[in-house]
Design a protein around this motif. Structure first.
Motif, PDB file in Angstrom:
ATOM      1  N   TYR A  55     -47.267   5.937 -65.408  1.00  0.00           N
ATOM      2  CA  TYR A  55     -48.323   6.272 -66.357  1.00  0.00           C
ATOM      3  C   TYR A  55     -47.807   7.303 -67.346  1.00  0.00           C
ATOM      4  CZ  TYR A  55     -52.820   8.179 -67.949  1.00  0.00           C
ATOM      5  OH  TYR A  55     -53.879   8.608 -68.699  1.00  0.00           O
ATOM      6  N   GLN A  66     -52.018  10.156 -72.438  1.00  0.00           N
ATOM      7  CA  GLN A  66     -52.356   9.786 -73.804  1.00  0.00           C
ATOM      8  C   GLN A  66     -52.435  10.993 -74.736  1.00  0.00           C
ATOM      9  OE1 GLN A  66     -55.929   7.501 -73.933  1.00  0.00           O
ATOM     10  NE2 GLN A  66     -55.404   6.560 -75.858  1.00  0.00           N
ATOM     11  N   VAL A  80     -44.533   2.032 -72.072  1.00  0.00           N
ATOM     12  CA  VAL A  80     -45.957   1.924 -71.762  1.00  0.00           C
ATOM     13  C   VAL A  80     -46.733   2.681 -72.823  1.00  0.00           C
ATOM     14  CG1 VAL A  80     -47.737   2.515 -70.072  1.00  0.00           C
ATOM     15  CG2 VAL A  80     -45.492   1.778 -69.285  1.00  0.00           C
ATOM     16  N   GLU A  81     -47.788   2.064 -73.316  1.00  0.00           N
ATOM     17  CA  GLU A  81     -48.652   2.729 -74.288  1.00  0.00           C
ATOM     18  C   GLU A  81     -49.367   3.884 -73.596  1.00  0.00           C
ATOM     19  OE1 GLU A  81     -52.625   1.504 -76.715  1.00  0.00           O
ATOM     20  OE2 GLU A  81     -51.058  -0.007 -76.500  1.00  0.00           O
ATOM     21  N   GLY A 123     -51.861   6.351 -72.017  1.00  0.00           N
ATOM     22  CA  GLY A 123     -53.152   6.093 -71.405  1.00  0.00           C
ATOM     23  C   GLY A 123     -53.199   4.829 -70.562  1.00  0.00           C
ATOM     24  N   ARG A 124     -52.093   4.114 -70.484  1.00  0.00           N
ATOM     25  CA  ARG A 124     -52.046   2.888 -69.687  1.00  0.00           C
ATOM     26  C   ARG A 124     -51.060   3.061 -68.537  1.00  0.00           C
ATOM     27  NH1 ARG A 124     -52.755  -2.558 -72.578  1.00  0.00           N
ATOM     28  NH2 ARG A 124     -54.981  -2.256 -72.713  1.00  0.00           N
ATOM     29  N   SER A 125     -51.293   2.304 -67.497  1.00  0.00           N
ATOM     30  CA  SER A 125     -50.436   2.363 -66.321  1.00  0.00           C
ATOM     31  C   SER A 125     -49.756   1.013 -66.132  1.00  0.00           C
ATOM     32  CB  SER A 125     -51.291   2.707 -65.093  1.00  0.00           C
ATOM     33  OG  SER A 125     -50.475   2.904 -63.972  1.00  0.00           O
ATOM     34  N   GLU A 126     -48.562   1.041 -65.577  1.00  0.00           N
ATOM     35  CA  GLU A 126     -47.828  -0.185 -65.285  1.00  0.00           C
ATOM     36  C   GLU A 126     -47.176  -0.031 -63.918  1.00  0.00           C
ATOM     37  OE1 GLU A 126     -43.716  -1.991 -66.886  1.00  0.00           O
ATOM     38  OE2 GLU A 126     -45.289  -1.870 -68.395  1.00  0.00           O
TER      39      GLU A 126
END
Length: 115
Positions: free
Chosen positions: A53, A56, A30-31, A33-36
């Motif tokens: 999450y 970042q 996951v990049e 600052g992003r959530s999955e």
């Protein structure tokens, strides 16, 4: 199969599960600052959906957020309980979670599985 065992802290029980950074390479990519959303099976074969999450900023510690507090509530987890979290070999990656609580049984401290 990769796994980690973690004794729960106030943060883990109160808001989010902080995942050890050494386990990060076993989690979905996951990049920052992003959530999955990810699905995790417990030892009773129930499915749980957690928001995974990665922060970042410089402290890129991964956490489980959304859905985590519901799991804590339903399992009645407390500070000091243990979580066992593992990635099951295969493709796509699958994850399992279990919990343990230290109890006194016949005068001895033992870990009991929580389902």
């Amino acid at each position: 199969m990769a796994r980690f065992v973690k004794e729960l802290t106030r943060t883990d029980v109160g808001s989010m599960l902080v995942i050890p950074t050494h386990f990060m390479n076993q989690m979905p990519q996951v990049e920052g600052g992003r959530s999955e959303n990810m699905t995790v099976m417990d030892v009773g074969e129930s499915e749980w959906t957690f928001g995974y999450y990665v922060r970042q900023n410089v402290n890129r510690r991964p956490v489980l957020r959304s859905g985590w507090r519901r799991y804590v509530r339903e399992k009645e987890l407390k500070v000091g309980d243990r979580i066992i979290f593992e990635r099951v070999d295969g493709f796509p990656a699958r994850y399992r979670i279990g919990a343990r609580r230290r109890i006194t049984l016949l005068g001895r401290k033992v870990w009991a599985d929580l389902f």
